[in-house]
Design a protein around this motif. Structure first.
Motif, PDB file in Angstrom:
ATOM      1  N   THR A 227       0.817  -1.209   0.000  1.00 46.60           N
ATOM      2  CA  THR A 227       0.000   0.000   0.000  1.00 46.60           C
ATOM      3  C   THR A 227       0.854   1.263   0.000  1.00 46.60           C
ATOM      4  O   THR A 227       0.529   2.249  -0.687  1.00 46.60           O
ATOM      5  CB  THR A 227      -0.921   0.011   1.238  1.00 46.60           C
ATOM      6  OG1 THR A 227      -1.750  -1.163   1.221  1.00 46.60           O
ATOM      7  CG2 THR A 227      -1.806   1.252   1.247  1.00 46.60           C
ATOM      8  N   LEU A 228       1.937   1.250   0.748  1.00 44.50           N
ATOM      9  CA  LEU A 228       2.719   2.470   0.952  1.00 44.50           C
ATOM     10  C   LEU A 228       3.869   2.663  -0.031  1.00 44.50           C
ATOM     11  O   LEU A 228       4.323   3.794  -0.228  1.00 44.50           O
ATOM     12  CB  LEU A 228       3.272   2.489   2.384  1.00 44.50           C
ATOM     13  CG  LEU A 228       2.222   2.509   3.494  1.00 44.50           C
ATOM     14  CD1 LEU A 228       2.896   2.577   4.850  1.00 44.50           C
ATOM     15  CD2 LEU A 228       1.256   3.678   3.313  1.00 44.50           C
ATOM     16  N   LYS A 229       4.328   1.593  -0.646  1.00 43.91           N
ATOM     17  CA  LYS A 229       5.477   1.718  -1.536  1.00 43.91           C
ATOM     18  C   LYS A 229       5.261   2.742  -2.648  1.00 43.91           C
ATOM     19  O   LYS A 229       6.178   3.525  -2.964  1.00 43.91           O
ATOM     20  CB  LYS A 229       5.845   0.354  -2.119  1.00 43.91           C
ATOM     21  CG  LYS A 229       7.178   0.356  -2.854  1.00 43.91           C
ATOM     22  CD  LYS A 229       7.586  -1.060  -3.244  1.00 43.91           C
ATOM     23  CE  LYS A 229       8.959  -1.063  -3.894  1.00 43.91           C
ATOM     24  NZ  LYS A 229       9.388  -2.444  -4.261  1.00 43.91           N
ATOM     25  N   PRO A 230       4.087   2.796  -3.272  1.00 41.79           N
ATOM     26  CA  PRO A 230       3.907   3.792  -4.345  1.00 41.79           C
ATOM     27  C   PRO A 230       3.961   5.244  -3.852  1.00 41.79           C
ATOM     28  O   PRO A 230       4.146   6.154  -4.663  1.00 41.79           O
ATOM     29  CB  PRO A 230       2.508   3.462  -4.883  1.00 41.79           C
ATOM     30  CG  PRO A 230       2.265   2.040  -4.499  1.00 41.79           C
ATOM     31  CD  PRO A 230       2.935   1.871  -3.192  1.00 41.79           C
ATOM     32  N   ILE A 232       6.229   6.496  -1.769  1.00 44.41           N
ATOM     33  CA  ILE A 232       7.587   6.914  -1.435  1.00 44.41           C
ATOM     34  C   ILE A 232       8.225   7.642  -2.619  1.00 44.41           C
ATOM     35  O   ILE A 232       8.268   7.129  -3.734  1.00 44.41           O
ATOM     36  CB  ILE A 232       8.446   5.711  -1.016  1.00 44.41           C
ATOM     37  CG1 ILE A 232       7.943   5.172   0.322  1.00 44.41           C
ATOM     38  CG2 ILE A 232       9.926   6.086  -0.918  1.00 44.41           C
ATOM     39  CD1 ILE A 232       8.695   3.957   0.823  1.00 44.41           C
ATOM     40  N   THR A 233       8.677   8.860  -2.369  1.00 44.12           N
ATOM     41  CA  THR A 233       9.309   9.661  -3.407  1.00 44.12           C
ATOM     42  C   THR A 233      10.830   9.539  -3.398  1.00 44.12           C
ATOM     43  O   THR A 233      11.479   9.739  -4.422  1.00 44.12           O
ATOM     44  CB  THR A 233       8.921  11.131  -3.241  1.00 44.12           C
ATOM     45  OG1 THR A 233       9.231  11.562  -1.908  1.00 44.12           O
ATOM     46  CG2 THR A 233       7.423  11.315  -3.481  1.00 44.12           C
ATOM     47  N   ARG A 234      11.404   9.277  -2.222  1.00 36.66           N
ATOM     48  CA  ARG A 234      12.853   9.051  -2.098  1.00 36.66           C
ATOM     49  C   ARG A 234      13.055   7.864  -1.167  1.00 36.66           C
ATOM     50  O   ARG A 234      12.715   7.919   0.014  1.00 36.66           O
ATOM     51  CB  ARG A 234      13.564  10.282  -1.518  1.00 36.66           C
ATOM     52  CG  ARG A 234      13.796  11.400  -2.511  1.00 36.66           C
ATOM     53  CD  ARG A 234      14.502  12.580  -1.839  1.00 36.66           C
ATOM     54  NE  ARG A 234      13.618  13.231  -0.882  1.00 36.66           N
ATOM     55  CZ  ARG A 234      14.018  14.119   0.024  1.00 36.66           C
ATOM     56  NH1 ARG A 234      15.301  14.420   0.121  1.00 36.66           N
ATOM     57  NH2 ARG A 234      13.158  14.691   0.847  1.00 36.66           N
ATOM     58  N   GLU A 235      13.580   6.788  -1.705  1.00 33.77           N
ATOM     59  CA  GLU A 235      13.784   5.588  -0.900  1.00 33.77           C
ATOM     60  C   GLU A 235      14.995   5.735   0.015  1.00 33.77           C
ATOM     61  O   GLU A 235      15.966   6.422  -0.303  1.00 33.77           O
ATOM     62  CB  GLU A 235      13.982   4.368  -1.801  1.00 33.77           C
ATOM     63  CG  GLU A 235      12.734   3.925  -2.530  1.00 33.77           C
ATOM     64  CD  GLU A 235      12.943   2.594  -3.248  1.00 33.77           C
ATOM     65  OE1 GLU A 235      13.020   1.566  -2.555  1.00 33.77           O
ATOM     66  OE2 GLU A 235      13.051   2.613  -4.485  1.00 33.77           O
ATOM     67  N   LEU A 236      14.931   5.061   1.150  1.00 37.94           N
ATOM     68  CA  LEU A 236      16.060   4.925   2.075  1.00 37.94           C
ATOM     69  C   LEU A 236      16.274   3.431   2.320  1.00 37.94           C
ATOM     70  O   LEU A 236      16.011   2.917   3.417  1.00 37.94           O
ATOM     71  CB  LEU A 236      15.765   5.657   3.390  1.00 37.94           C
ATOM     72  CG  LEU A 236      15.603   7.178   3.295  1.00 37.94           C
ATOM     73  CD1 LEU A 236      15.065   7.735   4.614  1.00 37.94           C
ATOM     74  CD2 LEU A 236      16.931   7.833   2.936  1.00 37.94           C
ATOM     75  N   PHE A 263      11.067   8.742   2.055  1.00 37.68           N
ATOM     76  CA  PHE A 263      10.335   9.983   2.264  1.00 37.68           C
ATOM     77  C   PHE A 263       8.969   9.904   1.584  1.00 37.68           C
ATOM     78  O   PHE A 263       8.862   9.513   0.419  1.00 37.68           O
ATOM     79  CB  PHE A 263      11.114  11.168   1.703  1.00 37.68           C
ATOM     80  CG  PHE A 263      12.277  11.583   2.549  1.00 37.68           C
ATOM     81  CD1 PHE A 263      12.128  12.554   3.533  1.00 37.68           C
ATOM     82  CD2 PHE A 263      13.518  11.000   2.370  1.00 37.68           C
ATOM     83  CE1 PHE A 263      13.194  12.938   4.317  1.00 37.68           C
ATOM     84  CE2 PHE A 263      14.602  11.378   3.152  1.00 37.68           C
ATOM     85  CZ  PHE A 263      14.442  12.354   4.129  1.00 37.68           C
ATOM     86  N   VAL A 264       7.957  10.288   2.326  1.00 35.58           N
ATOM     87  CA  VAL A 264       6.620  10.505   1.782  1.00 35.58           C
ATOM     88  C   VAL A 264       6.326  11.982   1.988  1.00 35.58           C
ATOM     89  O   VAL A 264       6.074  12.426   3.114  1.00 35.58           O
ATOM     90  CB  VAL A 264       5.571   9.630   2.487  1.00 35.58           C
ATOM     91  CG1 VAL A 264       4.171   9.980   1.994  1.00 35.58           C
ATOM     92  CG2 VAL A 264       5.860   8.153   2.253  1.00 35.58           C
ATOM     93  N   GLY A 265       6.432  12.741   0.925  1.00 30.28           N
ATOM     94  CA  GLY A 265       6.387  14.186   1.092  1.00 30.28           C
ATOM     95  C   GLY A 265       7.589  14.628   1.908  1.00 30.28           C
ATOM     96  O   GLY A 265       8.731  14.287   1.592  1.00 30.28           O
TER      97      GLY A 265
END
Length: 307
Positions: A227-230, A232-236, A263-265
């Motif tokens: 659900t949350l992977k899409p 994420i704008t910058r992965e860590l 990062f999400v936003g």
């Protein structure tokens, strides 16, 4: 002995020193290396290195550690010699005692080899001290310098239905509080994508850190990651790599976690396992990195909560 099983490993260094006072003619013997027992400085170097490697056998409550580097060097004066011991390891606890043991035993070895050449009152060992240590929590901080708001979302059908209490999420909340995060928002949600997306939509950009607990496994109801992977704008990716590596040294089941981070936003999102052990182990592994993120990133939500 102190339990260090839950402490993350890091490169740890320590430097200690001691000073031996002796008459000038004894210091000249150190310079020449000419005593009846051989070269004092070379012998003391070996003794100091051996002491560093065997400190756990000499001091009852010290942990055995792999010693990756140990060295003993000297500074000679007119009436004294300063012994400097440096020790390094990669481990869960520091090498201060190893460095102190190395400096102490090197000084005692020099004393032993010089004692035939002067009276007992003419020699003394003093000022054995720890000069520096690096690594561990003294270098890699586990507490924020200023508060930052965090949200903890527990994903569990059974907890949301009231069929069992939440222990994992509350443990994460407690650890974040101890690390200086405040205020902390806490909520329990069923394993439903729509409910999770609505919650993230409300919390993103308002909380510097959003942590989900649960839903990272391989079950059909483990929907958190998908659900949350899409979003994420910058992965860590390194955060979850570190968490899984830490967990796998304690249980092979950690390999099944599909947790993600990024990062999400303007918020940092981290997805933790739903078991108390898995959640706290993962947080233990990544907490220094999280603290560092909030120290160096200037575009996160304002410390303390809302922008």
């Amino acid at each position: 002995m102190k339990d260090v099983g839950m402490k993350p490993e890091s490169l740890r260094r320590a430097r200690a020193s001691a000073e031996l006072l002796a008459p000038p003619h004894c210091i000249e013997l150190l310079r020449s290396g000419d005593t009846e027992k051989g070269d004092p400085l070379k012998t003391a170097r070996v003794a100091g290195i051996l002491a560093a490697k065997r400190t756990d056998e000499l001091i009852p409550l010290c942990h055995p550690l792999p010693i990756h580097r140990a060295e003993v060097t000297y500074e000679l004066g007119d009436d004294r010699v300063r012994i400097i011991a440096e020790v390094e390891t990669i481990g869960p606890t520091g090498v201060e005692m190893e460095a102190l043991a190395a400096a102490s035993l090197a000084a005692l070895t020099i004393y032993d080899m010089l004692k035939p050449y002067c009276e007992p009152a003419e020699m003394s060992i003093r000022d054995c001290r720890l000069d520096e240590k690096r690594g561990g929590k003294s270098q890699y901080k586990r507490k924020l310098p200023a508060p930052a708001a965090a949200a903890v979302l527990v994903l569990s059908d059974t907890v949301a239905a009231g069929r069992k209490p939440d222990t994992a999420g509350r443990a994460v909340e407690s650890e974040l509080t101890a690390a200086g995060f405040a205020p902390i928002y806490y909520a329990v949600l069923p394993d439903e994508p729509a409910a999770l997306l609505d919650a993230i939509g409300e919390l993103r950009d308002r909380y510097a850190l959003i942590m989900t607990v649960g839903g990272t496994g391989i079950g059909k109801r483990d929907i958190t990651v998908d659900t949350l992977k899409p979003l994420i704008t910058r992965e860590l990716p390194g955060l979850m790599e570190a968490a899984r590596a830490f967990g796998q040294r304690r249980t092979p089941y950690a390999a099944m976690s599909r947790g993600i981070a990024g990062f999400v936003g303007d918020s940092v999102l981290v997805t933790l396992p739903g078991s108390r052990g898995g959640a706290t182990e993962s947080l233990t592994a990544i907490l220094p990195s999280l603290v560092h993120i909030f120290e160096v990133c200037r575009d996160l939500p304002h410390p303390g909560g809302y922008q």
